[in-house]
Design a protein around this motif. Structure first.
Motif, PDB file in Angstrom:
ATOM      1  N   UNK A 137     -13.345  24.423  23.508  1.00 13.55           N
ATOM      2  CA  UNK A 137     -12.074  23.695  23.468  1.00 13.55           C
ATOM      3  C   UNK A 137     -10.953  24.638  23.889  1.00 13.55           C
ATOM      4  N   UNK A 138      -9.981  24.076  24.631  1.00 11.70           N
ATOM      5  CA  UNK A 138      -8.908  24.905  25.183  1.00 11.70           C
ATOM      6  C   UNK A 138      -7.538  24.379  24.803  1.00 11.70           C
ATOM      7  N   UNK A 139      -6.624  25.296  24.537  1.00 13.42           N
ATOM      8  CA  UNK A 139      -5.218  24.947  24.346  1.00 13.42           C
ATOM      9  C   UNK A 139      -4.525  25.216  25.680  1.00 13.42           C
ATOM     10  N   UNK A 140      -3.976  24.164  26.277  1.00 17.24           N
ATOM     11  CA  UNK A 140      -3.320  24.313  27.576  1.00 17.24           C
ATOM     12  C   UNK A 140      -1.857  23.910  27.437  1.00 17.24           C
ATOM     13  N   UNK A 141      -1.070  24.185  28.489  1.00 17.69           N
ATOM     14  CA  UNK A 141       0.377  23.909  28.429  1.00 17.69           C
ATOM     15  C   UNK A 141       0.680  22.459  28.060  1.00 17.69           C
ATOM     16  N   UNK A 142      -0.037  21.546  28.704  1.00 18.00           N
ATOM     17  CA  UNK A 142       0.251  20.119  28.478  1.00 18.00           C
ATOM     18  C   UNK A 142      -0.774  19.460  27.561  1.00 18.00           C
ATOM     19  N   UNK A 143      -1.540  20.262  26.807  1.00 14.27           N
ATOM     20  CA  UNK A 143      -2.590  19.689  25.959  1.00 14.27           C
ATOM     21  C   UNK A 143      -1.987  18.697  24.972  1.00 14.27           C
ATOM     22  N   UNK A 144      -2.764  17.648  24.676  1.00 10.91           N
ATOM     23  CA  UNK A 144      -2.312  16.609  23.757  1.00 10.91           C
ATOM     24  C   UNK A 144      -2.200  17.131  22.337  1.00 10.91           C
ATOM     25  N   UNK A 145      -2.824  18.274  22.051  1.00  8.18           N
ATOM     26  CA  UNK A 145      -2.773  18.853  20.703  1.00  8.18           C
ATOM     27  C   UNK A 145      -2.824  20.366  20.851  1.00  8.18           C
ATOM     28  N   UNK A 146      -2.306  21.066  19.853  1.00 15.04           N
ATOM     29  CA  UNK A 146      -2.286  22.534  19.887  1.00 15.04           C
ATOM     30  C   UNK A 146      -3.361  23.111  18.974  1.00 15.04           C
ATOM     31  N   UNK A 147      -3.945  22.253  18.170  1.00 26.68           N
ATOM     32  CA  UNK A 147      -4.972  22.754  17.249  1.00 26.68           C
ATOM     33  C   UNK A 147      -5.906  21.607  16.873  1.00 26.68           C
ATOM     34  N   UNK A 148      -6.945  21.951  16.139  1.00 23.49           N
ATOM     35  CA  UNK A 148      -7.898  20.941  15.704  1.00 23.49           C
ATOM     36  C   UNK A 148      -8.321  21.312  14.282  1.00 23.49           C
ATOM     37  N   UNK A 149      -8.407  20.315  13.410  1.00 27.33           N
ATOM     38  CA  UNK A 149      -8.777  20.597  12.019  1.00 27.33           C
ATOM     39  C   UNK A 149     -10.230  21.027  11.900  1.00 27.33           C
ATOM     40  N   UNK A 150     -10.528  21.772  10.835  1.00 21.90           N
ATOM     41  CA  UNK A 150     -11.890  22.254  10.609  1.00 21.90           C
ATOM     42  C   UNK A 150     -12.864  21.084  10.481  1.00 21.90           C
ATOM     43  N   UNK A 151     -12.386  20.026   9.824  1.00 19.61           N
ATOM     44  CA  UNK A 151     -13.221  18.848   9.611  1.00 19.61           C
ATOM     45  C   UNK A 151     -13.591  18.184  10.944  1.00 19.61           C
TER      46      UNK A 151
END
Lengths: 230, 230
Positions: free
Chosen positions: B105-119
């Motif tokens: 999974x990647x964090x990009x400039x225009x990504x819809x989210x900046x993080x993802x929960x552990x769950x």
């Protein structure tokens, strides 16, 4: 706007033509200053003007109309077995993005359903419309009522996804005629169905050695066509 | 079970080997009755026994263990920008069917989210497990926590989906090293991001002239690889 179309290697401010294209200009009796269309075979098309025209050399100047042509060179049809639930919606949406001109629903031996309601068909057609807009296409694909596989007539080439087939799409695809791809239901096509299609001239092509879900196979197969630049 | 592997044109009850493979048997000092493995390069593998071994000719008899090898020749990784809602689930499921060894999974400039929960990450991993079983794979892909695109290090080849790129996957893909494919978020990768990837050796490849949704592009690109028989 001129209807004469000339292929160029790349769209550039000045484009020098190859000998075959130069002959083509002479045959068409075009002259310096005449307008035509250039295309790169990769989906980009533009207006252009003849700046230099000698017996064996021609230079075109790029016009200001540059557009990406979003359609395949010949119509592309996805023939897909009826699937349960919302799977067909997902397939129609992705198939539209990937350039199909029509989706032919099929009734197969192991199909998850034998028919589709008028309302659901209308809904699939609306999904094709929305997806066509979103992917900036000029064409809205038609979703065609289900027909029994044995009675379906196709024009041009037909590629059937078959796990582990030794044949590959890459070496077979030819845009001189319409292109059709066919994927089965969750339980797959029966051996008899596949044999019948091959007898009628279809090609069985691989999608790798793994088992794909019925809703993944059409996207993978159309993706393979798209990755060839179409 | 023998670890010697010999390539054959097709798995058949009796397989006559070509001169190169026959030399190979002599070099290995194998004799009539010895066991080895045969593979067809298309994903099928089996045990076999040497039935005839002459200076320039050998015939193998197929054993009863025939299996389809469902894994790619070198590890395949999908690097995908974080997407909204359930889209990542669909992507992980299809990517698993299409043979990836991992999903980064990647964090990009225009990504819809900046993080993802552990769950959610655990849930994606579970989806990979289920899809791996369903597609009869021996490997369960790993879903890797998001990292910023600029800091992501890959090994081997990287292919980035770019609408209208003149480069095509078909001519570039090489299984001598790991293969990575990268697709962006709904808004696409920024020009700076693409330029940075190309500077680091990535190839921009076309998926045709149309605009694909962020969840269609990875399936299409992995489908193109699968259609090459992998």
């Amino acid at each position: 706007m001129s209807r004469h179309r000339v292929r160029v290697a790349d769209l550039a401010p000045e484009m020098t033509l190859g000998p075959r294209e130069v002959r083509h200009l002479h045959v068409l009796r075009l002259a310096v200053g005449d307008a035509l269309r250039v295309f790169d075979g990769q989906g980009a098309e533009a207006s252009a003007t003849i700046a230099v025209l000698e017996p064996e050399r021609a230079v075109l100047q790029l016009g200001d109309v540059v557009e990406r042509v979003a359609e395949t060179p010949c119509p592309l049809t996805l023939a897909v077995a009826l699937l349960k639930g919302d799977k067909l919606s997902d397939v129609v949406r992705a198939a539209t993005e990937l350039g199909v001109a029509s989706v032919q629903l099929l009734i197969t031996e192991r199909a998850d359903a034998r028919e589709i309601g008028a309302q659901k068909l209308t809904r699939l057609q609306r999904i094709a419309e929305e997806a066509s807009k979103q992917s900036r296409r000029a064409v809205i694909p038609t979703v065609l009522s289900p027909v029994p596989l044995a009675g379906w007539q196709w024009e041009g080439q037909l590629f059937v996804a078959q796990p582990g087939s030794p044949e590959r799409l890459g070496g077979l695809l030819d845009w001189a005629a319409p292109v059709n791809v066919l994927t089965g239901p969750e339980g797959g096509l029966s051996e008899r169905e596949v044999a019948g299609l091959l007898e009628r001239g279809a090609h069985a092509v691989t999608l790798g050695p793994r088992i794909l879900r019925a809703e993944t196979a059409p996207v993978a197969l159309l993706g393979a066509i798209a990755a060839m630049g179409r």
